[in-house]
Design an enzyme around this catalytic site. Structure first.
Site, PDB file in Angstrom:
ATOM      1  N   HIS A 115     -20.726  -0.577  -7.712  1.00  0.00           N
ATOM      2  CA  HIS A 115     -20.436  -0.482  -6.461  1.00  0.00           C
ATOM      3  C   HIS A 115     -20.895  -0.137  -5.992  1.00  0.00           C
ATOM      4  O   HIS A 115     -21.890  -0.786  -5.418  1.00  0.00           O
ATOM      5  CB  HIS A 115     -20.732   1.578  -6.869  1.00  0.00           C
ATOM      6  CG  HIS A 115     -19.798   2.870  -7.909  1.00  0.00           C
ATOM      7  ND1 HIS A 115     -19.448   3.749  -7.795  1.00  0.00           N
ATOM      8  CD2 HIS A 115     -18.304   2.409  -8.112  1.00  0.00           C
ATOM      9  CE1 HIS A 115     -18.610   4.167  -8.307  1.00  0.00           C
ATOM     10  NE2 HIS A 115     -17.711   2.881  -8.489  1.00  0.00           N
TER      11      HIS A 115
ATOM     12  N   GLU B 158     -23.905   0.856  -3.541  1.00  0.00           N
ATOM     13  CA  GLU B 158     -25.129   1.165  -3.631  1.00  0.00           C
ATOM     14  C   GLU B 158     -26.095   0.129  -5.003  1.00  0.00           C
ATOM     15  O   GLU B 158     -26.873  -0.655  -4.457  1.00  0.00           O
ATOM     16  CB  GLU B 158     -24.917   3.174  -4.452  1.00  0.00           C
ATOM     17  CG  GLU B 158     -24.823   3.978  -3.721  1.00  0.00           C
ATOM     18  CD  GLU B 158     -23.429   4.247  -3.721  1.00  0.00           C
ATOM     19  OE1 GLU B 158     -22.684   5.595  -3.664  1.00  0.00           O
ATOM     20  OE2 GLU B 158     -22.608   3.206  -3.977  1.00  0.00           O
TER      21      GLU B 158
ATOM     22  N   CYS C  15     -21.641   8.321  -6.211  1.00  0.00           N
ATOM     23  CA  CYS C  15     -21.185   9.648  -8.034  1.00  0.00           C
ATOM     24  C   CYS C  15     -22.361   9.844  -8.110  1.00  0.00           C
ATOM     25  O   CYS C  15     -23.087   9.196  -8.580  1.00  0.00           O
ATOM     26  CB  CYS C  15     -20.172   8.598  -8.585  1.00  0.00           C
ATOM     27  SG  CYS C  15     -21.210   7.107  -8.953  1.00  0.00           S
TER      28      CYS C  15
ATOM     29  N   CYS D  96     -24.042   5.915  -9.243  1.00  0.00           N
ATOM     30  CA  CYS D  96     -24.881   5.518  -8.733  1.00  0.00           C
ATOM     31  C   CYS D  96     -26.664   6.651  -8.579  1.00  0.00           C
ATOM     32  O   CYS D  96     -26.954   5.773  -7.895  1.00  0.00           O
ATOM     33  CB  CYS D  96     -24.383   4.994  -7.699  1.00  0.00           C
ATOM     34  SG  CYS D  96     -23.223   3.794  -7.276  1.00  0.00           S
TER      35      CYS D  96
ATOM     36  N   ALA E  59      11.049  -0.734  14.873  1.00  0.00           N
ATOM     37  CA  ALA E  59      10.804  -1.656  16.072  1.00  0.00           C
ATOM     38  C   ALA E  59      11.949  -1.045  16.618  1.00  0.00           C
ATOM     39  O   ALA E  59      12.918  -0.790  16.128  1.00  0.00           O
ATOM     40  CB  ALA E  59      11.015  -3.417  15.579  1.00  0.00           C
TER      41      ALA E  59
ATOM     42  N   ARG F 175       2.828  -4.461   4.781  1.00  0.00           N
ATOM     43  CA  ARG F 175       3.222  -4.888   3.535  1.00  0.00           C
ATOM     44  C   ARG F 175       1.188  -5.175   2.987  1.00  0.00           C
ATOM     45  O   ARG F 175       1.808  -4.903   1.168  1.00  0.00           O
ATOM     46  CB  ARG F 175       3.815  -5.687   3.288  1.00  0.00           C
ATOM     47  CG  ARG F 175       5.021  -5.124   3.920  1.00  0.00           C
ATOM     48  CD  ARG F 175       6.445  -6.297   3.625  1.00  0.00           C
ATOM     49  NE  ARG F 175       7.644  -6.422   4.423  1.00  0.00           N
ATOM     50  CZ  ARG F 175       8.391  -6.821   4.532  1.00  0.00           C
ATOM     51  NH1 ARG F 175       8.466  -8.326   3.620  1.00  0.00           N
ATOM     52  NH2 ARG F 175       9.762  -6.187   5.498  1.00  0.00           N
TER      53      ARG F 175
ATOM     54  N   ASP G 245      21.299  -4.622   4.964  1.00  0.00           N
ATOM     55  CA  ASP G 245      20.345  -5.891   5.667  1.00  0.00           C
ATOM     56  C   ASP G 245      19.753  -6.814   4.070  1.00  0.00           C
ATOM     57  O   ASP G 245      19.169  -7.713   4.251  1.00  0.00           O
ATOM     58  CB  ASP G 245      18.731  -4.811   5.765  1.00  0.00           C
ATOM     59  CG  ASP G 245      19.007  -4.620   7.420  1.00  0.00           C
ATOM     60  OD1 ASP G 245      20.445  -4.326   7.769  1.00  0.00           O
ATOM     61  OD2 ASP G 245      17.824  -3.735   7.657  1.00  0.00           O
TER      62      ASP G 245
ATOM     63  N   ARG H  74      17.760   7.411   9.051  1.00  0.00           N
ATOM     64  CA  ARG H  74      17.399   8.532   8.498  1.00  0.00           C
ATOM     65  C   ARG H  74      17.036   9.062   7.944  1.00  0.00           C
ATOM     66  O   ARG H  74      15.965  10.086   7.643  1.00  0.00           O
ATOM     67  CB  ARG H  74      18.534   8.920   7.074  1.00  0.00           C
ATOM     68  CG  ARG H  74      19.452  10.117   6.821  1.00  0.00           C
ATOM     69  CD  ARG H  74      20.638  10.441   6.368  1.00  0.00           C
ATOM     70  NE  ARG H  74      21.722   9.837   7.395  1.00  0.00           N
ATOM     71  CZ  ARG H  74      22.821   9.974   6.707  1.00  0.00           C
ATOM     72  NH1 ARG H  74      22.839   9.807   5.028  1.00  0.00           N
ATOM     73  NH2 ARG H  74      23.500   9.134   7.394  1.00  0.00           N
TER      74      ARG H  74
ATOM     75  N   SER I   3      13.590  12.173   7.840  1.00  0.00           N
ATOM     76  CA  SER I   3      12.855  12.901   7.164  1.00  0.00           C
ATOM     77  C   SER I   3      11.544  12.894   7.145  1.00  0.00           C
ATOM     78  O   SER I   3      11.422  14.231   6.753  1.00  0.00           O
ATOM     79  CB  SER I   3      13.986  12.164   5.950  1.00  0.00           C
ATOM     80  OG  SER I   3      15.391  13.051   5.748  1.00  0.00           O
TER      81      SER I   3
END
Length: 355
Positions: free
Chosen positions: A51, A53, A78, A87, A157, A191, A207, A296, A300
């Site tokens: 971690h 720390e 933690c 830690c 877009a 992505r 597509d 659509r 939603s």
């Protein structure tokens, strides 16, 4: 700027170095300060590794300075045994007298226990320094822990007059190009920062998207598609084995089961389908989800208030008619312009309060 905020902002800078590689853990940065100077710094580099720390303390060359130093950390240390030791015990062992924390950890295994443990050791604890910024830094982690669902990012877009595409009926008809080369690269960068990318049936049919990262360097997210009636051809790019693919369907297709890397999840679409889908993705350890279309599906998520962040790119191109872009309201947190090929593109990032 106070001394506390100055060092805490350095913690945030360090934490961001772990973006995309720490999940399901949060991004965390830490610095050790002695006599107003940083003598050690570190961040959580990768899930399962030390971690922030630990890395910050280990980086200190003169350990005799630790009992006279202050540790700054962007998230509560933690106090439980996980992939790594607690830690809080290392902090106490090194006799660090003061710890400044930006925000508490929402994980029920921590959630204030780390702060309490340090106080039991006689360590002075200051909390709440730049707390809002700390929560924003790990906004996905907070949503995961508190709402038990993936952090949802919407992206599309649209034309200047508010359409996302022309009306099309087959793959032979090419979609309207509304993005430029730069914003296409940025979409692929996005992505790399999520664990799942989802599209609806119509988008997959018209597509034939690959939903892979090709114009940026980074990991490949899991591709997710809704195919309620198994209408998407098995020869589609989504089933080419180049990245894992999850299909939500009403009935499992035996032929599709033979496709490499494809997992079919039988789903009830009768009611609360989006909420159920998110729960199933959360169970699959998809903790960040990018919704790329179509209209659509995007609508939603918006109507059911199951989104956290949205990227909307507005082109200078006018379509006059077509498929209307989703209607969304939120707090605009950035507004960037990209000029390319004599066309002006406006990219808005919209965020709503999620906690």
């Amino acid at each position: 700027m106070t001394v506390h905020t100055e060092f805490m902002r350095r913690c945030f800078q360090l934490a961001r170095k772990g973006e995309g590689v720490t999940h399901p853990n949060p991004m965390v940065g830490a610095v050790v300060v002695h006599a107003g100077k940083i003598i050690g710094e570190g961040y959580h580099r990768r899930y399962g590794e030390a971690h922030a720390e630990v890395n910050a303390i280990t980086a200190v060359k003169d350990m005799s300075l630790l009992p006279h130093s202050t540790l700054y950390v962007s998230l509560e240390p933690c106090s439980h045994q996980g992939k790594t030791p607690p830690c809080t015990e290392l902090i106490a062992e090194k006799r660090i007298p003061k710890v400044v924390v930006a925000t508490r950890d929402p994980n029920p295994k921590v959630a204030g226990k780390g702060l309490a443990r340090m106080r039991e050791h006689g360590i002075k604890v200051v909390e709440g320094v730049l707390e809002e910024e700390a929560r924003a830094l790990n906004r996905a982690f907070f949503v995961n822990q508190l709402l038990e669902r993936p952090y949802v990012i919407l992206k599309w877009a649209q034309s200047r007059d508010g359409f996302i595409d022309r009306i099309r009926s087959s793959r032979d008809e090419r979609p309207a190009r509304l993005s430029n080369d730069l914003t296409s690269c940025l979409a692929h960068l996005l992505r790399t920062r999520v664990q799942g990318v989802i599209v609806g049936t119509r988008t997959a049919l018209l597509d034939d998207p690959r939903l892979t990262v090709r114009h940026w360097y980074g990991h490949q997210p899991t591709r997710v598609v809704i195919d309620r009636m198994n209408r998407i051809p098995n020869e589609s790019a989504l089933f080419d084995g180049s990245a894992p693919t999850i299909v939500f369907t009403e009935s499992v297709s035996p032929a599709r089961s033979e496709k490499p890397g494809v997992k079919q999840i039988k789903t009830d679409f009768s009611k609360e389908a989006i909420q159920r889908l998110l729960q199933q993705l959360y169970d699959e350890e998809i903790l960040t989800l990018l919704v790329e279309g179509g209209s659509r599906l995007l609508t939603s998520f918006i109507e059911q208030q199951l989104w956290d962040e949205a990227y909307v790119e507005t082109s200078g191109k006018v379509l006059h008619s077509g498929i209307k872009a989703p209607c969304i309201e939120g707090f605009t947190v950035s507004n960037e312009r990209f000029l390319h090929a004599s066309r002006l593109h406006l990219k808005n990032q919209i965020t709503r309060n999620f906690l």
